[in-house]
Design an enzyme around this catalytic site. Sequence first.
Site, PDB file in Angstrom:
ATOM      1  N   ARG A  24      15.300  -2.787   3.355  1.00  0.00           N
ATOM      2  CA  ARG A  24      15.043  -3.504   4.600  1.00  0.00           C
ATOM      3  C   ARG A  24      15.958  -4.713   4.751  1.00  0.00           C
ATOM      4  O   ARG A  24      16.531  -5.206   3.779  1.00  0.00           O
ATOM      5  CB  ARG A  24      13.582  -3.993   4.615  1.00  0.00           C
ATOM      6  CG  ARG A  24      12.539  -2.905   4.508  1.00  0.00           C
ATOM      7  CD  ARG A  24      11.268  -3.474   3.900  1.00  0.00           C
ATOM      8  NE  ARG A  24      10.108  -2.617   4.097  1.00  0.00           N
ATOM      9  CZ  ARG A  24       9.766  -1.594   3.331  1.00  0.00           C
ATOM     10  NH1 ARG A  24      10.511  -1.291   2.269  1.00  0.00           N
ATOM     11  NH2 ARG A  24       8.683  -0.882   3.577  1.00  0.00           N
ATOM     12  N   ARG A  64       0.829  -1.209   0.000  1.00  0.00           N
ATOM     13  CA  ARG A  64       0.000   0.000   0.000  1.00  0.00           C
ATOM     14  C   ARG A  64       0.861   1.256   0.000  1.00  0.00           C
ATOM     15  O   ARG A  64       0.465   2.308   0.475  1.00  0.00           O
ATOM     16  CB  ARG A  64      -0.976   0.012   1.176  1.00  0.00           C
ATOM     17  CG  ARG A  64      -0.350  -0.048   2.549  1.00  0.00           C
ATOM     18  CD  ARG A  64      -1.411   0.204   3.599  1.00  0.00           C
ATOM     19  NE  ARG A  64      -0.905   0.033   4.942  1.00  0.00           N
ATOM     20  CZ  ARG A  64      -1.549   0.456   6.032  1.00  0.00           C
ATOM     21  NH1 ARG A  64      -2.706   1.088   5.915  1.00  0.00           N
ATOM     22  NH2 ARG A  64      -1.050   0.243   7.228  1.00  0.00           N
ATOM     23  N   ASP A  76      10.986  -7.143   7.982  1.00  0.00           N
ATOM     24  CA  ASP A  76      10.651  -6.251   6.870  1.00  0.00           C
ATOM     25  C   ASP A  76      10.360  -4.829   7.356  1.00  0.00           C
ATOM     26  O   ASP A  76      10.175  -3.926   6.538  1.00  0.00           O
ATOM     27  CB  ASP A  76       9.456  -6.784   6.073  1.00  0.00           C
ATOM     28  CG  ASP A  76       8.224  -6.989   6.939  1.00  0.00           C
ATOM     29  OD1 ASP A  76       8.300  -7.779   7.895  1.00  0.00           O
ATOM     30  OD2 ASP A  76       7.179  -6.366   6.660  1.00  0.00           O
ATOM     31  N   ARG A  79       6.237   9.899   3.608  1.00  0.00           N
ATOM     32  CA  ARG A  79       7.289   9.926   4.624  1.00  0.00           C
ATOM     33  C   ARG A  79       8.638  10.210   3.963  1.00  0.00           C
ATOM     34  O   ARG A  79       8.899   9.823   2.826  1.00  0.00           O
ATOM     35  CB  ARG A  79       7.351   8.614   5.407  1.00  0.00           C
ATOM     36  CG  ARG A  79       7.864   7.430   4.631  1.00  0.00           C
ATOM     37  CD  ARG A  79       8.243   6.269   5.550  1.00  0.00           C
ATOM     38  NE  ARG A  79       7.101   5.671   6.194  1.00  0.00           N
ATOM     39  CZ  ARG A  79       6.530   4.537   5.772  1.00  0.00           C
ATOM     40  NH1 ARG A  79       6.984   3.927   4.692  1.00  0.00           N
ATOM     41  NH2 ARG A  79       5.519   4.028   6.420  1.00  0.00           N
TER      42      ARG A  79
END
Length: 453
Positions: free
Chosen positions: A187, A94, A253, A180
Amino acid sequence: MPISPQAYRPEAKLLDLGDGFFDPVAPADFPETRTRFRNDRAAAQIGVDTLTDDEWTRHFGRFEPLPGTLPQPVALRYHGHQFRNYNPDLGDGRGFTFAQMRDDRGRLMDLGTKGSGQTPWSRAGDGRLTLKGGVREILATELLEALNVPTSRTLSLIETGEELQRGDEPSPTRSAVLVRLNHSHVRIGSFQRLAYHRDEAALRKLVGYTLRNLYDEDSDDPVRLLGLVVGRTARLAARYMAAGFVHGVLNSDNINVTGESFDYGPWRFAPTWDPAFTAAYFDHQGLYAFGRQPEAIHWDVMQLAVALRQIAESDPLVAALDQFGPRYQSEVTEAILWRLGVRPRDPDTDRDLVQATERALRTSGVGIDRFFFDAFGGDLPGTYDEPWAEVRAALASYEPRKDRSHPYWSGEPCSMLIDEVEAIWVPIAEHDDWTALNAKVAVIRGMSQALAD
């Protein structure tokens, strides 16, 4: 567009990795785009604070490409352990990365999203974000930044005009898209995916990308990378503890290789120093409880070492991993002294003070934020009797790193417990009244000024 020519330095380094690391995607076409939060302080660090309101919504709500950076959004591919269970069916479901640029410190930064629509990795999800979830992320990132925790920053929150159905919120509920600003979305799970597919060439490529672009090192050495990640993640774990913060979902993750906290779901700030305090209602075993966060992050970094084992020898990887404990102890001492507002003395004396502080917090039940507010600068008020005698005696020999002249110290400590989060949301939900949120952000930023070096 009025982007600051001196401050705006676009990049597209992610494209150097090639198509196997991500999938090009398109953003959702939202019914409306209404800016609810615009972080011009963070925007100034990447040269986009001069955007007009219309340009802001076009780039951060409609995702028109920013000049000179990625031509279209990309959803990153990764795997991960979720509550210690390996899941190979992950990726940006998403969100996506849609721009890269240098900040005012020269660091490569990503602009990533949450709630921007479905991707090939959405599975059964709708790719959306609730407005309440966006408000919660603003509060988490603002307070963590103020408390000296390495964190992503919420750059923008735009309401999108859709009604969402959710099992954990009264529904239908309002929708939003969040942007953000983060120092990488690479990751631990990004490396795990390549190891799972036994793609050694891609593993080496990602190691080189990370070292050169995120650590400014001209190296392809996986052992060197692991050592750097160990240091950064030990610092993150330590600063979580000093902040009294519980992330809630420390899956591999959700841990990036620059040691920067991001992706805030069921977070909480612990009211007291309770090692068993949890943030996620579904964390039935307390795997990611407050006191277990250093262990959880260390376990995730172990998974990075396992992935890198395909391209490096075991012994040097184990040696690098073994540094997590000592680095954490050093970092947590530094973090708690910073929050106490005193200057370090020597390692043994500093460690004794920190251990005494942790014991007294745990046994007294005094609120974490209350204590650090009262003790800032090293002068513990007389109301702190037993079990604070050891802390008071230790603090007497320390020098303050900053005085208490800022107006923040004449009021009450700034906290962010769950009841206040809900109280801030209610007027937004019922009356579209954002006064409480804006006021809280102002208080947090005032505290940040009072605490800053």
